[in-house]
Scaffold this active site. Structure first.
Site, PDB file in Angstrom:
ATOM      1  N   ASP A 207       0.882  -1.178   0.000  1.00  0.00           N
ATOM      2  CA  ASP A 207       0.000   0.000   0.000  1.00  0.00           C
ATOM      3  C   ASP A 207       0.911   1.218   0.000  1.00  0.00           C
ATOM      4  O   ASP A 207       2.138   1.087  -0.132  1.00  0.00           O
ATOM      5  CB  ASP A 207      -0.956  -0.007   1.207  1.00  0.00           C
ATOM      6  CG  ASP A 207      -2.289   0.660   0.868  1.00  0.00           C
ATOM      7  OD1 ASP A 207      -2.270   1.838   0.460  1.00  0.00           O
ATOM      8  OD2 ASP A 207      -3.340   0.007   1.004  1.00  0.00           O
ATOM      9  N   HIS A 294      -2.946   3.324  -4.689  1.00  0.00           N
ATOM     10  CA  HIS A 294      -2.386   2.904  -3.386  1.00  0.00           C
ATOM     11  C   HIS A 294      -0.955   2.390  -3.538  1.00  0.00           C
ATOM     12  O   HIS A 294      -0.580   1.408  -2.901  1.00  0.00           O
ATOM     13  CB  HIS A 294      -3.259   1.809  -2.758  1.00  0.00           C
ATOM     14  CG  HIS A 294      -4.506   2.328  -2.105  1.00  0.00           C
ATOM     15  ND1 HIS A 294      -4.587   2.635  -0.769  1.00  0.00           N
ATOM     16  CD2 HIS A 294      -5.730   2.610  -2.614  1.00  0.00           C
ATOM     17  CE1 HIS A 294      -5.807   3.072  -0.471  1.00  0.00           C
ATOM     18  NE2 HIS A 294      -6.518   3.078  -1.586  1.00  0.00           N
ATOM     19  N   GLU A 358     -10.058   2.825  -4.950  1.00  0.00           N
ATOM     20  CA  GLU A 358      -9.745   4.237  -4.682  1.00  0.00           C
ATOM     21  C   GLU A 358      -8.619   4.785  -5.556  1.00  0.00           C
ATOM     22  O   GLU A 358      -7.693   5.425  -5.062  1.00  0.00           O
ATOM     23  CB  GLU A 358      -9.372   4.406  -3.206  1.00  0.00           C
ATOM     24  CG  GLU A 358     -10.497   3.993  -2.273  1.00  0.00           C
ATOM     25  CD  GLU A 358     -10.140   4.117  -0.791  1.00  0.00           C
ATOM     26  OE1 GLU A 358     -10.940   4.691  -0.058  1.00  0.00           O
ATOM     27  OE2 GLU A 358      -9.076   3.617  -0.378  1.00  0.00           O
TER      28      GLU A 358
HETATM   29  C1  ACM Z   1     -10.874  -0.334   0.853  1.00  0.00           C
HETATM   30  O1  ACM Z   1     -11.306  -0.290   2.009  1.00  0.00           O
HETATM   31  N1  ACM Z   1     -10.306   0.735   0.320  1.00  0.00           N
HETATM   32  C2  ACM Z   1     -10.970  -1.527   0.048  1.00  0.00           C
END
Ligand code: ACM
Length: 556
Positions: A207, A294, A358
């Protein structure tokens, strides 16, 4: 079936009380609740000379059971192969795949406890393993102690259990990027998962805030991407404020490198060890390598694969500074394919998670190269570019015989062939009704990093929302409105633990338990057997097990 055996089974059946026992104080406190449980009269007593018998194929599972029973009982229970007969023997626990009903399915088992014998019968080793987990729960809670406990009568109530899971996918996701958890800590979580009969460990390995898996071809991923200046995301209790809580603990000293930076990563040996540890508990490890968003940690190491060129640094707070790969650079795909090739070698399971959530697509919108790519492909919006990205990676994943999983957002702009949707903010129902598989993990029920008490002042700092134990217990994984013929596409559900604010194992345990026990019952037990009052009764005993296992949990 041989006549003698038939007779024996008939006699055995007659000694049991009528089926559908209404739960009462003496009903064993099994979590998750089995499909069918009939209580009998009397008890089996485990003694130092109880034997464990197994057919040849089940020897490994039998030895595992002997090893699990040894620390607290102190009994060096002998394991013997039973070559021919598969019937119960005096003062013995028999584990066998012989004559097991295939109707039990790939994870089901039958467990029969009589006063002089225990028999666990299952068509597979996974089923036998779950039978042994149930047997452990039938014993007094002290069985879970890692030290010898004297003066306990190791009795098991006579019972007959037939059991199998409702769902194939019974998972837990652990985010080891925001905070790092060592191999030993991960293994403790795997043991607890196995006790809950969970079978998918989703390992969120990358991440923005940390890249945690060693990749031979790209050493900078861990040299640069695994470390940050400080554990900026752990939030200590504010001085003088009432949210000082014993579950809160900053990261332990072993999470800092010699230069004082926070982080850590798993070597290839660590990964292989964890995969093997999980496999021995019939848990598939599902690695997650986040893309195209991410990805600050990866881009801090290799900024040439980003749209802006960087620089990036891993010292980012949650939700900001999102790094995104450049799909217009062919080198990006070469890089990701190089990473995934090593991931395939380390993780033998069917599924590889590629994130997809996201994605800050404004970086693509601002990039002339991405705009040119969109024009060439005839795309009119950035969702189509994400779909292009995921489909391209999906093709590579499929070519290696694996199945791609991604978060809800991978459905936007067109879902890749064979892709599985992990529904956190929708998309599961749509995917299932279009013939794709889906795993349900909606935030309101399955995000165990949310507060578990409405009174935040009594709790360690957490994500702002509130998800009570009762709410988790009430979760129904089949989405409303899904036509029944599409139900099989809902593989199951999982709990997620995002660790922005969770820097230590005791704190992680506190967020997981007992809510993970509730989720375990949701994904294993029949929908119509759910009973909140009875679950609370059984939980009282389960908390004693957690005490023995040295697990930190929330008690309402
Ligand atoms: C998430 O909680 N962004 C998958």
């Amino acid at each position: 079936m041989k006549k003698a055996m038939k007779n024996r089974m008939a006699i055995l059946a007659a000694t049991f009380l009528a089926a559908s026992v209404l739960a009462n104080a003496t009903t064993p406190a099994l979590i998750p609740q089995p499909q069918k449980l009939e209580l009998g009269a009397g008890e089996f007593h485990l003694s130092p000379d109880t034997k464990i018998l197994a057919n040849l194929a089940s020897l490994g599972t039998a030895r595992q059971l002997a090893a699990r029973l040894r620390p607290s009982t102190g009994y060096p229970l002998k394991v013997h192969v039973k070559f021919v007969s598969d019937t119960a023997a005096d003062n013995a626990i028999l584990l066998t795949t012989r004559n097991a009903s295939t109707n039990l399915g790939p994870e089901g088992y039958e467990l029969t406890v009589a006063t002089n014998s225990v028999v666990i019968r299952a068509p597979t080793q996974a089923g036998l393993f779950y039978g042994t987990q149930t047997l452990r729960q039938l014993l007094p809670p002290e069985i879970f102690s890692s030290n010898r406990v004297a003066d306990v009568d190791w009795r098991v109530p006579c019972a007959r259990i037939e059991d199998w899971p409702r769902f194939k996918w019974r998972g837990l996701m652990l985010d080891v990027s925001r905070h790092f958890y060592t191999k030993a800590e991960v293994e403790k979580i795997l043991d607890l998962m196995a006790l809950c009969k969970l079978n998918r460990f989703h390992w969120h390995l990358t991440d923005n805030q940390g890249w945690r898996i060693s990749i031979k071809k790209y050493p900078r991923l861990t040299q640069i991407g695994a470390w940050r200046k400080e554990s900026s995301l752990a939030r200590p209790p504010a001085a003088g404020k009432s949210n000082v809580h014993p579950a809160w603990a900053g990261p332990a000293a072993d999470k800092f490198g010699p230069d004082g930076r926070y982080g850590g990563f798993y070597t290839r040996k660590d990964i292989r060890d964890v995969v093997a540890y999980a496999a021995a508990r019939h848990i598939m490890v599902v690695p997650e390598i986040e893309m195209p968003g991410h990805s600050v940690a990866a881009l801090a190491a290799y900024p040439q694969f980003s749209c802006s060129g960087g620089p990036y640094n891993t010292n980012v707070r949650a939700g900001v500074g999102d790094g995104i790969y450049d799909p217009a650079n062919p080198g990006t795909f070469k890089f990701l394919e190089g990473v995934l090739t090593e991931v395939f070698r380390l993780f033998p399971g069917q599924y590889v998670h590629i994130g997809g959530d996201e994605v800050r697509k404004e970086y693509w919108v601002q990039s002339p190269d991405c705009q040119a790519l969109m024009k060439r492909e005839g795309f009119t919006n950035a969702d189509q570019l994400q779909s292009y990205f995921v489909k391209r990676i999906g093709k590579f994943v499929n070519a290696h015989g694996r199945t791609l999983i991604g978060w809800s957002e991978i459905i936007k702009g067109g879902l890749a062939p064979n892709a599985v949707v992990m529904d956190w903010i929708g998309g599961g129902r749509e995917a299932a009704s279009e013939g794709h598989d889906a795993v349900m993990t909606p935030t309101g029920y399955c995000y165990l990093n949310y507060y578990q008490s409405p009174d935040h002042s009594t709790q360690p700092f957490a994500a702002g929302k509130y998800t009570s134990l009762r709410k988790v217990y009430s979760f129904e994984p089949i989405p409303e409105g899904l036509p029944p013929q599409d139900d099989p596409h809902i593989l199951g559900a999982q709990a997620n633990l995002w660790t922005e604010w969770i820097a230590s194992l005791p704190h992680a345990e506190y967020m997981l338990f007992p809510r993970l026990c509730a989720l375990a019952e949701v994904v294993w037990s029949p929908k119509d057997s759910r009973d909140w009052t009875d679950f609370q009764r059984r939980l009282v005993v389960d908390e004693r097990r957690l005490d023995e296992l040295d697990v930190n949990y929330y008690h309402d």
